[in-house]
Enzyme design. Structure first.
Site, PDB file in Angstrom:
ATOM      1  N   ARG A   1       0.663 -11.598  13.380  1.00 45.40           N
ATOM      2  CA  ARG A   1      -0.298 -11.098  12.395  1.00 45.40           C
ATOM      3  C   ARG A   1       0.251 -10.985  10.981  1.00 45.40           C
ATOM      4  NH1 ARG A   1      -2.713  -6.793  12.127  1.00 45.40           N
ATOM      5  NH2 ARG A   1      -4.522  -7.917  11.369  1.00 45.40           N
TER       6      ARG A   1
ATOM      7  N   ARG B   1     -13.456  -5.998  15.555  1.00 45.31           N
ATOM      8  CA  ARG B   1     -12.484  -4.992  15.999  1.00 45.31           C
ATOM      9  C   ARG B   1     -13.220  -3.673  16.179  1.00 45.31           C
ATOM     10  NH1 ARG B   1      -7.438  -2.253  12.614  1.00 45.31           N
ATOM     11  NH2 ARG B   1      -8.965  -0.628  12.206  1.00 45.31           N
TER      12      ARG B   1
ATOM     13  N   GLU C   1      -3.767  -4.906  19.588  1.00 43.67           N
ATOM     14  CA  GLU C   1      -2.842  -5.042  18.456  1.00 43.67           C
ATOM     15  C   GLU C   1      -1.886  -3.859  18.338  1.00 43.67           C
ATOM     16  OE1 GLU C   1      -5.090  -5.600  14.873  1.00 43.67           O
ATOM     17  OE2 GLU C   1      -3.540  -4.693  13.630  1.00 43.67           O
TER      18      GLU C   1
ATOM     19  N   GLU D   1      -8.204 -11.564   9.903  1.00 45.98           N
ATOM     20  CA  GLU D   1      -8.863 -10.277   9.659  1.00 45.98           C
ATOM     21  C   GLU D   1      -9.545 -10.317   8.283  1.00 45.98           C
ATOM     22  OE1 GLU D   1      -6.162  -6.970   9.397  1.00 45.98           O
ATOM     23  OE2 GLU D   1      -7.757  -5.493   9.633  1.00 45.98           O
TER      24      GLU D   1
ATOM     25  N   ASN E   1       0.818  -1.217   0.000  1.00 44.41           N
ATOM     26  CA  ASN E   1       0.000   0.000   0.000  1.00 44.41           C
ATOM     27  C   ASN E   1       0.854   1.272   0.000  1.00 44.41           C
ATOM     28  OD1 ASN E   1      -2.384   1.388  -0.015  1.00 44.41           O
ATOM     29  ND2 ASN E   1      -2.981   0.897   2.095  1.00 44.41           N
TER      30      ASN E   1
ATOM     31  N   GLU F   1       1.756  -7.067  11.327  1.00 43.48           N
ATOM     32  CA  GLU F   1       1.302  -6.804   9.957  1.00 43.48           C
ATOM     33  C   GLU F   1       2.388  -6.140   9.106  1.00 43.48           C
ATOM     34  OE1 GLU F   1      -2.170  -4.454  10.929  1.00 43.48           O
ATOM     35  OE2 GLU F   1      -1.213  -2.639  10.226  1.00 43.48           O
TER      36      GLU F   1
ATOM     37  N   TYR G   1      -6.788   7.062  13.592  1.00 51.78           N
ATOM     38  CA  TYR G   1      -6.622   5.826  12.838  1.00 51.78           C
ATOM     39  C   TYR G   1      -7.836   4.913  13.044  1.00 51.78           C
ATOM     40  CZ  TYR G   1      -5.811   1.124  11.658  1.00 51.78           C
ATOM     41  OH  TYR G   1      -6.013  -0.111  11.118  1.00 51.78           O
TER      42      TYR G   1
ATOM     43  N   HIS H   1      -2.258   0.700  16.622  1.00 48.19           N
ATOM     44  CA  HIS H   1      -1.529   1.154  15.434  1.00 48.19           C
ATOM     45  C   HIS H   1      -0.181   1.808  15.756  1.00 48.19           C
ATOM     46  CE1 HIS H   1      -1.691   2.128  11.022  1.00 48.19           C
ATOM     47  NE2 HIS H   1      -2.333   0.982  11.063  1.00 48.19           N
TER      48      HIS H   1
ATOM     49  N   HIS I   1      -3.200 -10.400   9.020  1.00 47.79           N
ATOM     50  CA  HIS I   1      -3.664  -9.118   8.497  1.00 47.79           C
ATOM     51  C   HIS I   1      -4.555  -9.371   7.275  1.00 47.79           C
ATOM     52  CE1 HIS I   1      -2.028  -5.060   6.680  1.00 47.79           C
ATOM     53  NE2 HIS I   1      -3.169  -4.869   7.300  1.00 47.79           N
TER      54      HIS I   1
ATOM     55  N   HIS J   1     -14.363  -4.904  10.980  1.00 51.91           N
ATOM     56  CA  HIS J   1     -13.995  -3.617  11.579  1.00 51.91           C
ATOM     57  C   HIS J   1     -15.213  -2.769  11.885  1.00 51.91           C
ATOM     58  CE1 HIS J   1      -9.670  -3.012   9.941  1.00 51.91           C
ATOM     59  NE2 HIS J   1      -9.887  -4.272  10.216  1.00 51.91           N
TER      60      HIS J   1
ATOM     61  N   TRP K   1       2.196   6.753  12.195  1.00 53.20           N
ATOM     62  CA  TRP K   1       0.796   6.741  11.776  1.00 53.20           C
ATOM     63  C   TRP K   1       0.139   5.433  12.162  1.00 53.20           C
ATOM     64  CZ3 TRP K   1      -1.829   3.643   8.108  1.00 53.20           C
ATOM     65  CH2 TRP K   1      -3.205   3.947   8.037  1.00 53.20           C
TER      66      TRP K   1
ATOM     67  N   ASP L   1      -6.980  -2.086  17.834  1.00 55.14           N
ATOM     68  CA  ASP L   1      -5.677  -1.814  17.204  1.00 55.14           C
ATOM     69  C   ASP L   1      -5.169  -0.445  17.655  1.00 55.14           C
ATOM     70  OD1 ASP L   1      -3.508  -1.549  15.514  1.00 55.14           O
ATOM     71  OD2 ASP L   1      -4.610  -1.979  13.665  1.00 55.14           O
TER      72      ASP L   1
ATOM     73  N   ASP M   1      -6.243  -3.412   1.543  1.00 51.49           N
ATOM     74  CA  ASP M   1      -5.093  -3.279   0.635  1.00 51.49           C
ATOM     75  C   ASP M   1      -4.436  -4.628   0.344  1.00 51.49           C
ATOM     76  OD1 ASP M   1      -4.642  -2.334   3.483  1.00 51.49           O
ATOM     77  OD2 ASP M   1      -2.560  -2.712   2.961  1.00 51.49           O
TER      78      ASP M   1
HETATM   79  O1  LIG Z   1      -6.010  -3.824   9.357  1.00 52.54           O
HETATM   80  C1  LIG Z   1      -5.211  -3.418  10.177  1.00 52.54           C
HETATM   81  O2  LIG Z   1      -5.038  -3.934  11.289  1.00 52.54           O
HETATM   82  C2  LIG Z   1      -4.419  -2.246   9.860  1.00 52.54           C
HETATM   83  O3  LIG Z   1      -3.706  -1.770  10.724  1.00 52.54           O
HETATM   84  C3  LIG Z   1      -4.559  -1.720   8.479  1.00 52.54           C
HETATM   85  C4  LIG Z   1      -3.328  -0.980   7.987  1.00 52.54           C
HETATM   86  O4  LIG Z   1      -3.334   0.324   8.486  1.00 52.54           O
HETATM   87  C5  LIG Z   1      -3.346  -0.946   6.475  1.00 52.54           C
HETATM   88  O5  LIG Z   1      -3.376  -2.243   5.980  1.00 52.54           O
HETATM   89  C6  LIG Z   1      -2.151  -0.194   5.929  1.00 52.54           C
HETATM   90  O6  LIG Z   1      -2.100  -0.308   4.550  1.00 52.54           O
HETATM   91 MG   LIG Z   2      -3.396  -3.216  12.320  1.00 53.45          MG
END
Ligand SMILES: O=C(O)C(=O)C[C@H](O)[C@H](O)CO
Ligand SMILES: [Mg+2]
Length: 402
Positions: free
Chosen positions: A283, A147, A236, A339, A37, A262, A159, A212, A312, A122, A402, A210, A316
């Site tokens: 993951r 999630r 996560e 997921e 991605n 991921e 996020y 992140h 994951h 999600h 991010w 998550d 994407d």
């Molecule tokens: O699905 C998740 O747990 C993610 O954290 C998604 C990611 O941000 C995403 O796949 C980035 O491209």
């Molecule tokens: Mg994630």
């Protein structure tokens, strides 16, 4: 059966995907996902300019040998671009081998260890009430695991919260958009979400969250502890995981199950995490961790240490990755959860697939191979559109994760 041609197909049916198609002199072809991605064209070039020329004329059945040829042979080991390219070739070769054997891929991977693959969806909302409504929608669809992410008061974007609900796509600009983050606002708010969800839905559903990669080990330990009463399935990506040692401190302070991986692309990113029992779920997934061959090794290593899989599966990762992942999920012993963020109708039309969803489980189907194809004519109608993931800054303007 010799490799005669390798195509690299870039298409954008609502979002960008890179797909490898390997053709053979037996008329059998296989496909693999090569999507990274926000950096898609680098993998496309790696495959077209550097990998494809070396593989023409090679024996398609020698999957492990080709994997090692690409991994050791390039000298520059690992890294997201290299491992995504290797993954795509590896997935396509497994697809070919299973088609040649006239078997669904899971049969070649050891056969079924389970009937269905439990998936999580999600639920996200701008506030706790909207997230609660979204959780209810997933429950109505039959999901057993969900999630939950929510907007944080005082932060204009967070996020995991988006206007698209079923098809959440974070790569949202042709230049990176900028988000603002405050850990203290997050830490205060997040237990309220799970308190409300458990109050409303009880403890019979699996809830996940998550972070992140936004916390320090101390903050992660604190969040893990504050969420213990809500019995999460997992928490996560608490901290960025370049430093595997950091998980020891989190682990010592909380019994909330920890998931990570991921962004990992090889077993070397998670060796310590797994062998020292610092995590509960790994993951990594097919497309970013070297394909079926390498991910199977990671999962088997994890099974020795009571660590389960939780691949994951955001939008994407193309339907090709999802199909391949489902065959591996079906075959391995230590599966945890998969997921599953749904793709749009346009994406599904470009990638016809055998997998199906029912009552919270995905089923890979019994089509020979991994069961996912690409409609090249349709794919050609959707040319690449540059899209970036956002970047994140703290409230004082410093760059952050991010
Ligand atoms: O699905 C998740 O747990 C993610 O954290 C998604 C990611 O941000 C995403 O796949 C980035 O491209
Ligand atoms: Mg994630």
């Amino acid at each position: 059966m010799k490799i005669t041609n390798i195509k690299v197909i870039v298409t954008c049916p609502d979002r960008n995907f890179v797909t490898v198609k390997i053709e053979t002199d037996a008329g059998i072809y296989g496909i693999g996902d090569a999507t990274l991605n926000g950096r898609e064209l680098s993998v496309a070039s790696y495959l077209k300019d550097h990998v494809a020329p070396c593989l023409i004329g090679k024996e398609a059945g020698r999957i492990e040998d080709i994997w090692q040829y690409l991994y050791r042979g390039c000298y520059w080991r690992r890294g997201a671009v290299t491992m995504t390219a290797i993954a795509a070739i590896d997935t396509a070769l497994w697809d070919i081998k299973a088609k040649a054997a006239n078997m669904p891929l899971y049969e070649l991977l050891g056969g079924k260890s389970r009937d269905g693959v439990m998936v999580y969806g999600h639920a996200n909302g701008r506030d706790i009430s909207e997230t609660t409504d979204e959780v209810a929608k997933y429950l109505d669809l039959g999901y057993k695991a969900i999630r939950a992410q929510t907007g944080i008061p005082g932060l204009s974007s967070t996020y995991g919260v988006s206007k698209d609900k079923m098809y959440y796509e974070p790569a949202d600009g042709d230049l990176p958009t900028e988000n603002i983050w405050s850990t203290s606002k997050y830490i205060n708010h997040i237990p309220k979400l799970f308190d409300h969800l458990r109050d409303k839905f009880g403890f019979d559903i699996h809830l996940l969250h998550d972070a992140h990669h936004r916390l320090t080990p101390q903050e992660a330990a604190k969040v893990g502890k504050s969420l213990e009463p809500y019995n999460l399935f997992w928490l996560e990506d608490t901290v960025p995981a370049e430093n595997q040692e950091a998980f020891r401190m989190i682990r010592q302070h909380t019994t909330t199950p920890l998931a990570v991986g991921e962004v990992f692309n090889s077993i070397w990113d998670c060796k310590k995490l797994i062998e020292e029992g610092l995590i509960d779920y790994i993951r990594s997934t097919v497309v970013h961790a070297g394909g079926i061959s390498h991910l199977k090794k990671i999962f088997e290593f994890a099974s020795l240490h009571h660590v389960r899989s939780g691949s994951h599966g955001a939008t994407d990762l193309s339907p090709v990755c999802m199909g391949a992942a489902l065959h591996l999920d079906t075959a391995i012993y230590n599966f945890g959860v998969q997921e599953y963020m749904r793709h749009t109708e346009k994406t599904d039309a470009v990638f016809p697939h055998a997998y199906t969803f029912k009552d919270g489980y995905l089923y890979p189907g019994d089509t020979p191979g991994h069961g996912v194809d690409i409609d090249e004519k349709l794919a050609a109608k959707y040319p690449y559109e540059r899209a970036y993931l956002p970047v994140n800054r703290l409230e004082d303007g410093s760059m952050f994760n991010w």
